[in-house]
Design an enzyme around this catalytic site. Sequence first.
Site, PDB file in Angstrom:
ATOM      1  N   ALA A  17      -9.637  16.414   1.645  1.00 52.98           N
ATOM      2  CA  ALA A  17     -10.019  14.784   2.039  1.00 52.98           C
ATOM      3  C   ALA A  17     -10.855  14.257   1.034  1.00 52.98           C
ATOM      4  CB  ALA A  17     -10.390  14.757   3.374  1.00 52.98           C
ATOM      5  N   GLU A  56      -5.007  -1.537  11.202  1.00 49.24           N
ATOM      6  CA  GLU A  56      -3.311  -1.220  10.900  1.00 49.24           C
ATOM      7  C   GLU A  56      -2.569  -1.130  12.170  1.00 49.24           C
ATOM      8  OE1 GLU A  56      -0.173   1.492   8.595  1.00 49.24           O
ATOM      9  OE2 GLU A  56      -2.204   1.492   8.045  1.00 49.24           O
ATOM     10  N   ARG A  57      -3.423  -0.414  13.005  1.00 50.23           N
ATOM     11  CA  ARG A  57      -2.844   0.009  14.293  1.00 50.23           C
ATOM     12  C   ARG A  57      -2.617  -0.790  15.307  1.00 50.23           C
ATOM     13  NH1 ARG A  57      -5.174   6.217  13.013  1.00 50.23           N
ATOM     14  NH2 ARG A  57      -3.459   6.761  12.056  1.00 50.23           N
ATOM     15  N   SER A  59       2.386  12.078   7.678  1.00 53.15           N
ATOM     16  CA  SER A  59       1.284  11.625   8.228  1.00 53.15           C
ATOM     17  C   SER A  59       0.135  12.601   7.597  1.00 53.15           C
ATOM     18  CB  SER A  59       1.027  12.058   9.929  1.00 53.15           C
ATOM     19  OG  SER A  59       1.938  11.192  10.478  1.00 53.15           O
ATOM     20  N   GLN A  62      20.416  -2.219  27.964  1.00 45.98           N
ATOM     21  CA  GLN A  62      21.168  -1.714  29.240  1.00 45.98           C
ATOM     22  C   GLN A  62      21.765  -2.936  30.032  1.00 45.98           C
ATOM     23  OE1 GLN A  62      22.247   1.212  28.906  1.00 45.98           O
ATOM     24  NE2 GLN A  62      23.439   1.429  31.062  1.00 45.98           N
ATOM     25  N   GLN A  81      20.254  -6.473  42.481  1.00 44.39           N
ATOM     26  CA  GLN A  81      18.935  -5.840  42.705  1.00 44.39           C
ATOM     27  C   GLN A  81      18.762  -4.923  41.461  1.00 44.39           C
ATOM     28  OE1 GLN A  81      18.214  -2.475  45.567  1.00 44.39           O
ATOM     29  NE2 GLN A  81      16.823  -3.813  46.611  1.00 44.39           N
ATOM     30  N   ILE A 113       0.931  -1.005  -0.098  1.00 45.42           N
ATOM     31  CA  ILE A 113       0.093  -0.070  -0.005  1.00 45.42           C
ATOM     32  C   ILE A 113       0.924   0.964   0.060  1.00 45.42           C
ATOM     33  CG2 ILE A 113      -0.270  -0.098   2.549  1.00 45.42           C
ATOM     34  CD1 ILE A 113      -3.137   1.189   1.993  1.00 45.42           C
ATOM     35  N   ARG A 149      24.706 -15.249  32.448  1.00 47.18           N
ATOM     36  CA  ARG A 149      25.786 -14.027  32.311  1.00 47.18           C
ATOM     37  C   ARG A 149      26.202 -13.850  33.855  1.00 47.18           C
ATOM     38  NH1 ARG A 149      29.850 -12.074  29.133  1.00 47.18           N
ATOM     39  NH2 ARG A 149      30.668  -9.932  29.769  1.00 47.18           N
TER      40      ARG A 149
END
Length: 383
Positions: free
Chosen positions: A183, A248-249, A137, A342, A285, A128, A274
């Site tokens: 539109a 779609e969302r 947008s 991280q 912690q 599309i 690890r």
Amino acid sequence: MPLQLPKSSWSTTELEDLRELSRSFMQKELVPHQERWAAEKKVDRELWNKAGEVGLLCLSIPEEYGGGGGTFAHEAVLYEEQARAGDSAWGVTVHNGIVAHYLSAYASEEKKREWLPKMATGEMVGAIAMTEPGTGSDLQGIKTRAVRDGDHYVINGAKTFITNGFHADLVVVAVKTDPDAGAQGVSLIVVETDTPGFRRGRVLDKVGLKGQDTAELFFDDVRVPAANLLGDAEGQGFFQLMLQLPQERLIIAVTAVAGLEAAVDLTLEYTKERTAFGRPLFGFQNTKFTLAEAATEAAVSRAFLDQCIERHLRGELDVQGAAMAKLWTTERVNKVIDDCVQLFGGYGYMTEYPIARAWADVRISRIFGGTSEIMKEIISRSL
């Protein structure tokens, strides 16, 4: 041990069987090729045919048009397993969940019978084309024109960021049929890519989604039959887009939550294996608290997503609800995966580690399908 999340409320035995098929297909046909596809910026064309052979294309399209006769739940299972396999190259969400549904909803009966069975077998790949080099947008601002000439439209313009752009055999193109009507001047027209005047530009070099064939498309006096117009009159395109964008969302939300869950699983496994300063990373912690937050984000996002899927299956998911789903899940997955990187330390920045690829891939989720800022604008209208 992976996250222990309850089974989705909308799941059934049939859907779990489909999940096993999807997972097996991903492991066999997608996982081994990730590095090569990233280097080549596209998947193998044969992947589409293989998916069609095992019945994974057009899952929610009626059987009379060659589809699987399922619902959005069937599509969601497939997309979740793709995300959990770590693949972002295969544009099946666009093909199955977006393009096929525009055709099913708005194409003429003759065109549905011509195009959809070929999409279901993988003979035709769908794309599309909405975004243009000068517009993001703002769909009302598109410049691509379609001028009626007898029994044909002549299309001129350019599109960019088009998923499946390299392999596409059929493209739903957003055009202006009346440039002065805002539109109301937008229409959707289907272009088959073997039509003279259609050409593909380069496959774009992206930060993430490296294996996806996101391309530029050009239309130079492309002449297509007037019957390729979606809908029964010009000017319906913007309304059609607004009706289809919630699905779609929701698709983006599905892949975001599955990606979030997969990232937490990867990080749990890594931090328990690890060691640092003589003990597993999970023993610190900070690691435990970070992953406790991540697991909670996953559980809350999954619960909200499942609620949205249930609403969509009942035909009750509105524009604002879909915008909330996309906004929440894409913001969450970006935060969680960044936290996971991280915890991986330097290895989290190495592309041979799935967490690094996921980190790069997921950033676009806050942009495509409407940016997070646009989602907030949509949500605010209902307040």
